[in-house]
Design a protein around this motif. Structure first.
Motif, short mmCIF file in Angstrom:
data_model
loop_
_atom_site.label_atom_id
_atom_site.label_comp_id
_atom_site.label_asym_id
_atom_site.label_seq_id
_atom_site.Cartn_x
_atom_site.Cartn_y
_atom_site.Cartn_z
N LEU A 50 -1.64 -4.48 1.13
CA LEU A 50 -2.01 -3.54 0.36
C LEU A 50 -1.06 -3.41 -0.87
CD1 LEU A 50 -2.52 -0.88 2.84
CD2 LEU A 50 -4.41 -2.18 1.79
N ALA A 106 -8.19 -3.01 5.52
CA ALA A 106 -7.48 -4.23 5.27
C ALA A 106 -6.49 -4.15 6.25
CB ALA A 106 -6.88 -3.98 3.76
N ASP A 134 -12.72 1.08 -8.63
CA ASP A 134 -13.16 1.99 -7.64
C ASP A 134 -14.37 2.67 -7.67
OD1 ASP A 134 -10.21 1.88 -7.11
OD2 ASP A 134 -9.63 3.38 -8.53
N PHE A 146 -2.00 2.11 -1.57
CA PHE A 146 -2.81 1.49 -0.81
C PHE A 146 -3.96 0.64 -1.11
CE2 PHE A 146 -1.15 5.71 0.88
CZ PHE A 146 -0.04 5.00 2.06
N ARG A 147 -3.91 0.29 -2.44
CA ARG A 147 -5.28 -0.40 -2.81
C ARG A 147 -4.90 -1.81 -2.28
NH1 ARG A 147 -8.44 -0.28 -7.01
NH2 ARG A 147 -7.31 1.42 -7.77
N PRO A 148 -6.23 -2.20 -1.71
CA PRO A 148 -6.25 -3.56 -1.15
C PRO A 148 -5.77 -4.83 -2.21
CG PRO A 148 -8.32 -2.56 -0.40
CD PRO A 148 -7.46 -1.85 -1.33
N ASN A 149 -5.06 -5.81 -1.68
CA ASN A 149 -4.41 -6.76 -2.36
C ASN A 149 -5.44 -8.07 -2.48
OD1 ASN A 149 -2.31 -6.17 -4.01
ND2 ASN A 149 -0.87 -6.54 -2.38
N GLU A 150 -5.47 -8.83 -3.64
CA GLU A 150 -5.82 -9.94 -3.64
C GLU A 150 -4.79 -10.87 -3.36
OE1 GLU A 150 -9.19 -12.12 -5.99
OE2 GLU A 150 -8.31 -10.34 -7.03
N PRO A 182 -11.96 -5.88 1.92
CA PRO A 182 -11.12 -4.71 2.48
C PRO A 182 -11.45 -3.39 1.43
CG PRO A 182 -9.95 -6.41 1.04
CD PRO A 182 -11.20 -6.98 1.24
N MET A 183 -11.27 -2.32 2.04
CA MET A 183 -11.53 -1.11 1.13
C MET A 183 -10.55 -0.15 1.78
SD MET A 183 -14.79 1.34 1.26
CE MET A 183 -14.00 2.22 2.83
N THR A 184 -9.97 0.69 0.82
CA THR A 184 -8.99 1.77 1.25
C THR A 184 -9.81 3.06 0.80
OG1 THR A 184 -6.89 0.97 1.24
CG2 THR A 184 -6.85 3.04 0.83
N LEU A 228 -11.22 2.47 -2.80
CA LEU A 228 -10.39 1.26 -3.73
C LEU A 228 -10.47 0.06 -3.23
CD1 LEU A 228 -6.72 2.94 -3.29
CD2 LEU A 228 -8.55 3.63 -4.94
N HIS A 229 -10.80 -0.77 -4.13
CA HIS A 229 -11.18 -2.20 -3.96
C HIS A 229 -10.13 -3.01 -4.56
CE1 HIS A 229 -14.93 0.16 -4.03
NE2 HIS A 229 -15.17 -0.43 -2.78
N LYS A 230 -9.89 -4.18 -4.25
CA LYS A 230 -9.10 -5.12 -4.70
C LYS A 230 -9.34 -5.59 -6.22
CE LYS A 230 -10.16 -9.95 -2.87
NZ LYS A 230 -11.59 -9.78 -2.46
N ASP A 231 -10.74 -5.93 -6.45
CA ASP A 231 -11.37 -5.95 -7.71
C ASP A 231 -12.66 -5.81 -7.89
OD1 ASP A 231 -12.94 -7.91 -6.13
OD2 ASP A 231 -11.66 -9.29 -6.22
N GLY A 235 -9.63 4.05 -10.68
CA GLY A 235 -9.61 2.98 -11.86
C GLY A 235 -10.82 2.28 -11.84
#
Lengths: 165, 165
Positions: free
Chosen positions: A89, B88, B6, A93-97, B106-108, B128-131, B3
């Motif tokens: 993350l 995640a 999201d 807490f945003r999921p990471n690439e 993965p998601m927060t 929240l997503h990674k992309d 953002g």
């Protein structure tokens, strides 16, 4: 806590817990010991709260350079007892690439500190992985040497803080 | 906070904040509204502390079944204000292997509650997503309909708790 998918480094450090905690949690100190020499940390951000950023840039011989680094995030902070952070993350807490090289797999680090006799500190760092393959990748990357070397550097840095105190 | 990557659902619920919080955080209540009907939750575990498990099994028409589900984990709990959890990471913050279908990315989730006038509650859920690709996948999966429907179900469930109180 430590299971089949984990890697563990345990060490009794010859420095008091207050200084070890300070060396681990203050960015200006952390920067000086967190990379195994001759590697070094050239940029470091640590916001010591759940959801806070943890990001570092590591450079080394032969042009090794992680770039600005994928920002990870802090998960848990218990004063002078425990620090947990993850690369899975990012900030808030945003999921990471996932990135490349040593950032190619997600990892959570659970670091605990305990007062030991004679002004020493029992230090334990556990790296949690999602599966055995990631654990093996991390181990072959040199986990034991790397995390062992920086534990010694942490001990040395904490000792210099004692002289200043 | 919200953002480009999201998805956001905002709603003023016609139920007081204490009951909305109770409906969200007690597994026996959460189970009854968390899946958009005719889908239903048949198994649910929620350990309301950072690092605690959040796992559910959702079943529905045409044999839809998430199986026992990939256990996610709670990240942040602020009484009657905020609940953050992620897929995640699993229990004790171990990185998760991603699954299939609605567990493929993965998601927060950052869910916030605020007291509104007339015994109502301002409710906001941010995914929240990674992309942008993961955000789009989630949106096409029916985020707005799904999370909107369960917000109504949450409101109704909270109202039944008032009658019992």
């Amino acid at each position: 806590m430590a299971g089949d998918h984990d890697l563990v480094l345990e060490r009794t450090l010859n420095a008091p817990i207050d200084l070890v905690w300070e060396a681990y949690t203050k960015p200006e100190h952390l920067k000086r010991w967190f990379a195994p020499r001759p590697y070094e940390i050239t940029e470091l951000e640590l916001d010591l709260r759940p959801g806070g950023i943890f990001r570092f840039r590591m450079v080394g011989p032969d042009g090794f350079d992680t770039g600005h680094g994928t920002p990870g995030c802090v998960l848990e902070v218990i004063d002078r007892k425990k620090l947990t952070w993850t690369s899975a993350l990012g900030p808030e807490f945003r999921p990471n690439e996932m990135g490349e090289g040593c950032e190619s797999f997600p990892m959570t680090a659970v670091v605990t500190f305990e007062d030991a006799s004679g002004g020493r500190t029992a230090y334990k760092a556990v790296a949690l992985h999602k599966d055995a393959a990631d654990r093996d990748t991390h181990e072959k990357m040199g986990f034991h040497d790397g995390w062992g070397t920086v534990a010694t550097q942490l001990e040395e840095l904490a000792a210099t803080l004692a002289v200043k105190a």
